[in-house]
Design a protein around this motif. Structure first.
Motif, PDB file in Angstrom:
ATOM      1  N   TYR A  55      -2.580  12.486  -3.121  1.00  0.00           N
ATOM      2  CA  TYR A  55      -3.308  12.294  -4.286  1.00  0.00           C
ATOM      3  C   TYR A  55      -2.501  10.926  -4.938  1.00  0.00           C
ATOM      4  CZ  TYR A  55      -5.641  16.534  -3.538  1.00  0.00           C
ATOM      5  OH  TYR A  55      -6.446  17.745  -2.874  1.00  0.00           O
ATOM      6  N   ALA A  56      -1.383  10.777  -4.978  1.00  0.00           N
ATOM      7  CA  ALA A  56      -0.641   9.910  -5.814  1.00  0.00           C
ATOM      8  C   ALA A  56      -0.845   8.573  -4.771  1.00  0.00           C
ATOM      9  CB  ALA A  56       0.881   9.941  -5.511  1.00  0.00           C
ATOM     10  N   ASP A  57      -0.758   8.583  -3.414  1.00  0.00           N
ATOM     11  CA  ASP A  57      -1.180   7.619  -2.734  1.00  0.00           C
ATOM     12  C   ASP A  57      -2.667   7.238  -2.939  1.00  0.00           C
ATOM     13  OD1 ASP A  57       1.165   7.794  -1.228  1.00  0.00           O
ATOM     14  OD2 ASP A  57       0.539   8.925   0.575  1.00  0.00           O
ATOM     15  N   ARG A  58      -3.518   8.077  -3.191  1.00  0.00           N
ATOM     16  CA  ARG A  58      -5.006   7.376  -3.448  1.00  0.00           C
ATOM     17  C   ARG A  58      -4.826   6.584  -4.848  1.00  0.00           C
ATOM     18  NH1 ARG A  58      -9.497   9.712  -6.177  1.00  0.00           N
ATOM     19  NH2 ARG A  58     -11.295   8.852  -5.385  1.00  0.00           N
ATOM     20  N   CYS A  59      -4.057   7.092  -5.729  1.00  0.00           N
ATOM     21  CA  CYS A  59      -3.831   6.569  -7.042  1.00  0.00           C
ATOM     22  C   CYS A  59      -3.424   5.125  -6.861  1.00  0.00           C
ATOM     23  CB  CYS A  59      -3.067   7.241  -7.924  1.00  0.00           C
ATOM     24  SG  CYS A  59      -3.966   8.898  -8.748  1.00  0.00           S
ATOM     25  N   LEU A  60      -2.255   4.763  -5.993  1.00  0.00           N
ATOM     26  CA  LEU A  60      -1.791   3.810  -5.639  1.00  0.00           C
ATOM     27  C   LEU A  60      -2.684   2.773  -5.070  1.00  0.00           C
ATOM     28  CD1 LEU A  60       1.792   4.983  -4.605  1.00  0.00           C
ATOM     29  CD2 LEU A  60       1.314   3.566  -6.410  1.00  0.00           C
ATOM     30  N   ALA A  61      -3.223   3.237  -4.066  1.00  0.00           N
ATOM     31  CA  ALA A  61      -4.285   2.454  -3.237  1.00  0.00           C
ATOM     32  C   ALA A  61      -5.414   1.723  -4.110  1.00  0.00           C
ATOM     33  CB  ALA A  61      -4.972   3.245  -2.205  1.00  0.00           C
ATOM     34  N   ASN A  62      -5.778   2.705  -5.113  1.00  0.00           N
ATOM     35  CA  ASN A  62      -7.113   2.177  -6.072  1.00  0.00           C
ATOM     36  C   ASN A  62      -6.424   1.268  -7.140  1.00  0.00           C
ATOM     37  OD1 ASN A  62      -9.329   3.379  -5.105  1.00  0.00           O
ATOM     38  ND2 ASN A  62      -8.517   5.287  -5.097  1.00  0.00           N
ATOM     39  N   GLU A  63      -5.193   1.222  -7.237  1.00  0.00           N
ATOM     40  CA  GLU A  63      -4.410   0.457  -8.174  1.00  0.00           C
ATOM     41  C   GLU A  63      -4.655   1.164  -9.484  1.00  0.00           C
ATOM     42  OE1 GLU A  63      -5.637  -3.510  -7.801  1.00  0.00           O
ATOM     43  OE2 GLU A  63      -4.342  -3.920  -6.058  1.00  0.00           O
ATOM     44  N   TRP A  64      -4.530   2.389  -9.540  1.00  0.00           N
ATOM     45  CA  TRP A  64      -4.588   3.359 -10.888  1.00  0.00           C
ATOM     46  C   TRP A  64      -2.888   3.366 -11.310  1.00  0.00           C
ATOM     47  CZ3 TRP A  64      -8.207   7.665  -8.805  1.00  0.00           C
ATOM     48  CH2 TRP A  64      -9.363   6.908  -8.685  1.00  0.00           C
ATOM     49  N   LEU A  65      -2.109   3.462 -10.374  1.00  0.00           N
ATOM     50  CA  LEU A  65      -0.805   3.542 -10.531  1.00  0.00           C
ATOM     51  C   LEU A  65      -0.233   2.486  -9.755  1.00  0.00           C
ATOM     52  CD1 LEU A  65       0.202   7.415  -9.671  1.00  0.00           C
ATOM     53  CD2 LEU A  65      -0.237   6.092 -11.983  1.00  0.00           C
ATOM     54  N   LYS A  67       8.967   5.534  -3.021  1.00  0.00           N
ATOM     55  CA  LYS A  67       7.624   5.277  -3.192  1.00  0.00           C
ATOM     56  C   LYS A  67       7.218   6.110  -4.447  1.00  0.00           C
ATOM     57  CE  LYS A  67       3.169   5.277  -0.750  1.00  0.00           C
ATOM     58  NZ  LYS A  67       2.579   5.517   0.396  1.00  0.00           N
ATOM     59  N   TYR A  68       7.525   7.100  -4.940  1.00  0.00           N
ATOM     60  CA  TYR A  68       7.085   7.922  -5.693  1.00  0.00           C
ATOM     61  C   TYR A  68       7.895   8.145  -6.981  1.00  0.00           C
ATOM     62  CZ  TYR A  68       4.329   9.101  -1.699  1.00  0.00           C
ATOM     63  OH  TYR A  68       3.465   9.091  -0.795  1.00  0.00           O
ATOM     64  N   ARG A  69       8.790   7.115  -7.171  1.00  0.00           N
ATOM     65  CA  ARG A  69       9.736   7.170  -8.348  1.00  0.00           C
ATOM     66  C   ARG A  69       9.397   6.028  -9.113  1.00  0.00           C
ATOM     67  NH1 ARG A  69      15.533   7.935  -8.305  1.00  0.00           N
ATOM     68  NH2 ARG A  69      14.674   8.404 -10.427  1.00  0.00           N
ATOM     69  N   LEU A  70       9.615   6.293 -10.547  1.00  0.00           N
ATOM     70  CA  LEU A  70       9.484   5.143 -11.425  1.00  0.00           C
ATOM     71  C   LEU A  70       8.019   4.533 -11.627  1.00  0.00           C
ATOM     72  CD1 LEU A  70      12.854   3.554 -11.720  1.00  0.00           C
ATOM     73  CD2 LEU A  70      11.933   5.198 -13.145  1.00  0.00           C
ATOM     74  N   LEU A  71       6.869   5.198 -11.420  1.00  0.00           N
ATOM     75  CA  LEU A  71       5.715   4.951 -11.140  1.00  0.00           C
ATOM     76  C   LEU A  71       5.154   4.686 -12.668  1.00  0.00           C
ATOM     77  CD1 LEU A  71       4.263   7.250  -8.541  1.00  0.00           C
ATOM     78  CD2 LEU A  71       4.913   4.845  -8.329  1.00  0.00           C
ATOM     79  N   ALA A  72       4.148   3.672 -12.731  1.00  0.00           N
ATOM     80  CA  ALA A  72       3.444   3.424 -14.070  1.00  0.00           C
ATOM     81  C   ALA A  72       1.896   3.342 -13.694  1.00  0.00           C
ATOM     82  CB  ALA A  72       3.642   1.938 -14.689  1.00  0.00           C
ATOM     83  N   ILE A  73       1.193   3.858 -14.859  1.00  0.00           N
ATOM     84  CA  ILE A  73      -0.176   3.700 -14.893  1.00  0.00           C
ATOM     85  C   ILE A  73      -0.611   2.222 -15.174  1.00  0.00           C
ATOM     86  CG2 ILE A  73      -0.479   4.449 -17.345  1.00  0.00           C
ATOM     87  CD1 ILE A  73      -2.781   6.095 -16.362  1.00  0.00           C
ATOM     88  N   THR A  74      -1.732   1.866 -14.578  1.00  0.00           N
ATOM     89  CA  THR A  74      -2.270   0.663 -14.750  1.00  0.00           C
ATOM     90  C   THR A  74      -3.294   0.714 -15.787  1.00  0.00           C
ATOM     91  OG1 THR A  74      -4.113   0.684 -13.249  1.00  0.00           O
ATOM     92  CG2 THR A  74      -2.006  -0.214 -12.252  1.00  0.00           C
ATOM     93  N   GLN A  75      -3.888  -0.494 -16.411  1.00  0.00           N
ATOM     94  CA  GLN A  75      -4.824  -0.395 -17.238  1.00  0.00           C
ATOM     95  C   GLN A  75      -6.229   0.149 -16.577  1.00  0.00           C
ATOM     96  OE1 GLN A  75      -4.526  -1.203 -20.430  1.00  0.00           O
ATOM     97  NE2 GLN A  75      -6.566  -0.437 -20.851  1.00  0.00           N
ATOM     98  N   THR A  76      -6.441  -0.012 -15.355  1.00  0.00           N
ATOM     99  CA  THR A  76      -7.731   0.764 -14.694  1.00  0.00           C
ATOM    100  C   THR A  76      -7.294   2.034 -14.468  1.00  0.00           C
ATOM    101  OG1 THR A  76      -7.818  -1.203 -13.489  1.00  0.00           O
ATOM    102  CG2 THR A  76      -8.821   0.660 -12.582  1.00  0.00           C
TER     103      THR A  76
END
Length: 137
Positions: A55-65, A74-83
């Motif tokens: 699910y996190a990969d999906r968020c990364l692929a859609n540039e949500w994270l 890969k799954y540490r220190l993630l930030a949310i994008t404006q999208t």
């Protein structure tokens, strides 16, 4: 794949932003066991960490994270994008709109959601009426 769980990951970010009173640029989260436990408790799911990573990969692929640091995993220190924030806000507005529907609109939506059942019921009544008229009349 359940989109709501991807959105739930994003929701954790927004909730943390609001609780801290900080902008999205200042909030970083790890996809780890504590997030897994939080999401499973909130949603009544029993996914494992590998599924949460998908699910996190999906968020990364859609540039949500987005990843904010190199070499930490890969799954540490993630930030949310404006999208990603927009996805959460859109979901919140949708839920609010569903909760604020009038009784008539709720009934109309229920009928629309179950129209196949109503068509089947109508067909059964029509067939029963035809059979009664053939054998009784």
């Amino acid at each position: 794949m359940n989109q709501n769980l991807s959105e739930e990951i994003l929701g954790v970010f927004v909730e943390k932003m609001e609780n801290r009173g900080e902008s999205r640029n200042l909030v970083h989260i790890d996809i780890d066991e504590s997030m897994l436990k939080r999401i499973n408790n909130r949603n009544g799911t029993k996914i494992d960490l590998e599924q949460l990573y998908k699910y996190a990969d999906r968020c990364l692929a859609n540039e949500w994270l987005e990843q904010t640091a190199v070499g930490v995993g890969k799954y540490r220190l993630l930030a949310i994008t404006q999208t990603g924030v927009g996805v959460v806000r859109s979901r919140q507005k949708k839920i609010e709109a569903l909760e604020n529907r009038t009784s008539f609109k709720k009934l109309a939506d229920y009928i629309d959601d179950h129209k196949g059942l109503f068509i089947l019921l109508g067909a059964a009544i029509a067939i029963a009426s035809l059979l009664v008229s053939l054998f009784v009349g």
